[in-house]
Write a protein that holds these residues in place. Structure first.
Motif, PDB file in Angstrom:
ATOM      1  N   ASP A 198      -5.714  -1.009  -5.066  1.00  0.00           N
ATOM      2  CA  ASP A 198      -5.559  -1.561  -3.644  1.00  0.00           C
ATOM      3  C   ASP A 198      -6.367  -2.477  -3.095  1.00  0.00           C
ATOM      4  N   GLU A 199      -6.130  -3.849  -3.190  1.00  0.00           N
ATOM      5  CA  GLU A 199      -6.819  -4.833  -2.977  1.00  0.00           C
ATOM      6  C   GLU A 199      -8.252  -4.634  -3.477  1.00  0.00           C
ATOM      7  N   THR A 238       0.728  -1.245  -0.009  1.00  0.00           N
ATOM      8  CA  THR A 238       0.253   0.115  -0.092  1.00  0.00           C
ATOM      9  C   THR A 238       0.922   1.060   0.017  1.00  0.00           C
TER      10      THR A 238
HETATM   11 MG   LIG Z   1      -2.364  -2.835   2.517  1.00  0.00          MG
END
Ligand SMILES: [Mg+2]
Ligand SMILES: Nc1ncnc2c1ncn2[C@@H]1O[C@H](COP(=O)(O)OP(=O)(O)O)[C@@H](O)[C@H]1O
Lengths: 295, 362
Positions: free
Chosen positions: B158-159, B43
């Motif tokens: 992000d995910e 991240t």
């Molecule tokens: Mg993360």
């Protein structure tokens, strides 16, 4: 399935019982809260005889004489002309209204800063602003009185507006901070990535998300300033006098004219009542300081 | 759409080294997956690229322009946040046009763009709804539409699937892959799920503790892991490992009386410096075959457990103190407790240094 219906029947039986208790408790509660208001309203419409009648009368010939008497001088008070009631009413609106306005404007911005940024002494500052609200007014009345007379703010609307802004600011910052804290920073980051500046994001994303919080803060601040008695009765004497000290004064002046006092009291209540009805949901959100509040 | 280049990027938070020297070169239109366990700095890397964090050291380039010190709004990147971060007080139309309204795009152009993304992401009926009331799948499509509507240099995810439930996740995954290819946008995709990475990535970058441990195509990473960590992290289940003693073309499996004799001559050369030393043998569960009959180089071991997994079964053995998993079809009748012969496909054997975990042969 069977079990479910079994439990449901228990719940139902319980609820039938509890309906009765609820009604009783609610009735008691209402008689303490709503009934006095109702009685106040009735009394404001009664003439002197009806007010003192015993047993109390619910049916009578209503009169608006009490309301008229608030604004126009009676014979006893020295003949024709207006009383200062209208002035006090205007003062109350102006000082409470503008005091609220400035406190909310400042609180909306300061609360954001306290929620999002780290700066030197933030926690001490936050505690300090709240502690101004925790002090009993009597404790600070003397320094404020001296300051006001030195600065010529004694008995001025400007002085009262400043006073109410100051008194409400801590609360405004805290409530607003609670609301901002409940907004994930991802929204601001999304805004940054989408090409906006921090200032634009504040107006276009954050402010619309805390409208409820702003309404709640306005409600709390206005009600405090509108009801405020101690400061007003010491700092104002004539030109900037607000309703609460004015009504208190009327209690002692020309005998006890309960009808007029009731009428004045009822007028005092109306704005609070109206405000409450409009923003009651937001007020509840404000009570939880935005922690549980939905945006 | 742009090439993206990271040059020894570092981000330290006090003594925490969130990322510690990451260099990646991403071709235009590629989908690169940053893969690694939670806390490895994925991240943070993404946020540095978006401009939401200022790197402690290192440089970021879009094409040949350095953007390291530009603010997020100057970088023209599209980003989908983990929980989408759709603006709750706006409807879908307002959400997806928000990035366009930032740079004063004329009304006409906005409408054309909206038509385009509405068609791509099938948002037709949704434009007037408040974004916050949509189900997660729709929210995600809206978030994607908002991220790509400005033709950003790079799309950062992000995910993006972690908020969806399992079944739907797979659907969205393949959907996402197809969309990325269709739009042809340079994409950096962060996930801790190796299956997602394997399914989507043109290139997978495996990270650990803030550094890149290996990058390459999914196949390369799967077949030729450069470390025990990568071998173990990729694959369901991961690679099997057995500690061995190497001696003259023979591997003695530690904690057992089994031994393997190696035939590949390229192995001998690479292992020459490991004569008499310990190495780790690694092999994927599907590269071990099971037989009832004895075989040359076959290891006779009792079955510990059998776990059906659709078309296959996962059969567990105990070698030394480690559980060793084999993936096999249903042809052989297997009974827990009975012995079978394990045969390792030598082409697929990997050998690692015992102390560093680095690959010797893969
Ligand atoms: Mg993360
Ligand atoms: N703002 C921050 N302050 C301090 N440490 C942070 C901050 N952000 C991330 N970290 C640390 O940096 C490391 C990497 O975090 P992150 O990039 O979020 O990992 P990942 O996304 O791979 O799970 C973690 O150890 C995390 O605790």
């Amino acid at each position: 399935m069977n079990n479910n219906t079994y439990y449901e029947s228990i719940i139902e039986r319980k609820s039938r019982l509890s309906v009765i208790t609820r009604i009783i408790i609610l009735g008691l509660f209402l008689s303490f809260t709503v009934f006095p208001l109702f009685w106040l309203f009735l009394s404001s419409l009664k003439d002197r005889l009806d007010i003192f009648a015993f047993p109390p009368r619910f049916l009578f010939n209503p009169t608006v004489e009490n309301y008229r008497g608030l604004f126009v001088k009676t014979f006893l008070e020295g003949g024709a002309g207006q009383t200062d009631f209208a002035l006090c009413l205007a003062n109350s609106f102006i000082t409470a209204g503008l005091g609220t306005f400035f406190a909310v404007v400042l609180g909306v911005m300061a609360g954001y800063a306290c929620s999002r940024f780290h700066f030197f002494g933030k926690n001490d500052y936050l505690f300090f602003t709240l502690s101004t609200r925790m002090l009993p007014p009597v404790a600070v009345i003397i320094p404020i009185y001296i300051m006001f007379s030195r600065l010529g703010l004694q008995d001025t609307r400007v002085g009262m507006i400043l006073l109410y802004t100051m008194a409400n600011l801590g609360l405004a910052i805290w409530i607003m901070k609670g609301f901002y804290d409940s907004i994930p920073t991802q929204y601001e980051e999304a805004g940054l990535v989408d090409g906006y500046t921090r200032w634009q994001i504040f107006w276009k994303i954050i402010i619309p998300s805390v409208r409820g919080g702003i309404a709640a803060t306005m409600g709390f601040c206005f009600i405090f300033a509108w009801n405020e008695f101690t400061f007003a009765s010491i700092v104002t004497t004539r030109y900037a006098k607000t309703l609460p000290p004015r009504i208190a004064a009327a209690l002692g002046a020309a005998g006890l004219d309960w009808g007029q006092v009731a009428a004045a009291g009822f007028i005092l209540i109306i704005p609070v009542l109206v405000l409450f009805i409009f923003i009651r949901n937001y007020l509840l959100m404000g009570m939880t300081f935005g922690v549980l509040g939905r945006r | 759409m742009a090439r993206v280049r990271l040059e020894s990027l570092k981000k330290h938070y006090g003594s925490v080294r969130a990322i510690d020297g990451v260099s990646i070169n991403i071709e235009s239109g590629q989908l690169v997956v940053l893969l690694g366990p939670s806390g490895c700095g994925k991240t943070t890397t993404l946020r540095c690229i978006a401009g939401l964090e200022q790197p402690t050291m290192g440089k970021i380039y879009f094409d040949d322009r350095e953007v390291t010190h530009l603010s997020p709004s100057e970088r023209n990147v599209g980003m989908v946040f983990q929980f989408y971060a759709l603006y709750p007080h706006m409807n879908v139309y307002e959400n997806i046009t928000f990035p366009l309204r930032a740079c004063r795009v004329p009304r006409k152009a906005i409408e054309t763009k909206v038509k385009e993304v509405v068609q791509i992401f099938q948002l037709g009926g949704l434009l007037r709804y408040k974004a916050s009331i949509l189900p997660p799948g729709d929210q995600q499509r809206v978030a994607l539409a908002r991220a790509v509507i400005r033709d950003p240099n790079v799309l950062l995810l992000d995910e993006p699937l972690s908020a969806l439930d399992e079944k739907f996740r797979e659907e969205m995954r393949s959907e996402l892959g197809k969309l990325q290819k269709r739009i042809g946008i340079t994409t950096i995709y962060v996930t801790h799920d190796q299956r997602e990475a394997m399914a989507l990535g043109d290139v997978i970058v495996v990270m650990k503790d803030g550094v890149i441990v290996q990058m390459g195509s999914p196949e390369e990473l799967y077949e030729h892991p450069q470390s025990v960590f990568v071998g173990n992290f990729l694959g369901t289940p991961g690679m099997n490992f057995v500690e061995c003693l190497y001696d003259n073309g023979l591997l003695f499996l530690e904690g057992t009386e089994h031994r393997l004799s190696l035939k590949r001559s390229d192995l001998f050369a690479k292992l020459s410096s490991y004569q008499g030393k310990e190495v780790i043998l690694g092999i994927r569960p599907e590269y071990v075959s099971l037989f009832e009959k004895s075989f040359e180089n076959g290891l006779s071991i009792a079955i510990l457990a059998i776990e059906p997994a659709g078309r296959y079964r996962l059969v567990d053995f105990l070698i030394g103190e480690r559980v060793f998993r084999v993936r096999t079809d249903w042809s052989l009748p297997l009974i827990v407790g009975h012995k079978v012969y394990l045969y390792f496909s030598e082409d697929h054997i990997c050998l690692f240094d015992r102390s560093s975990g680095e690959a010797i042969v893969t």
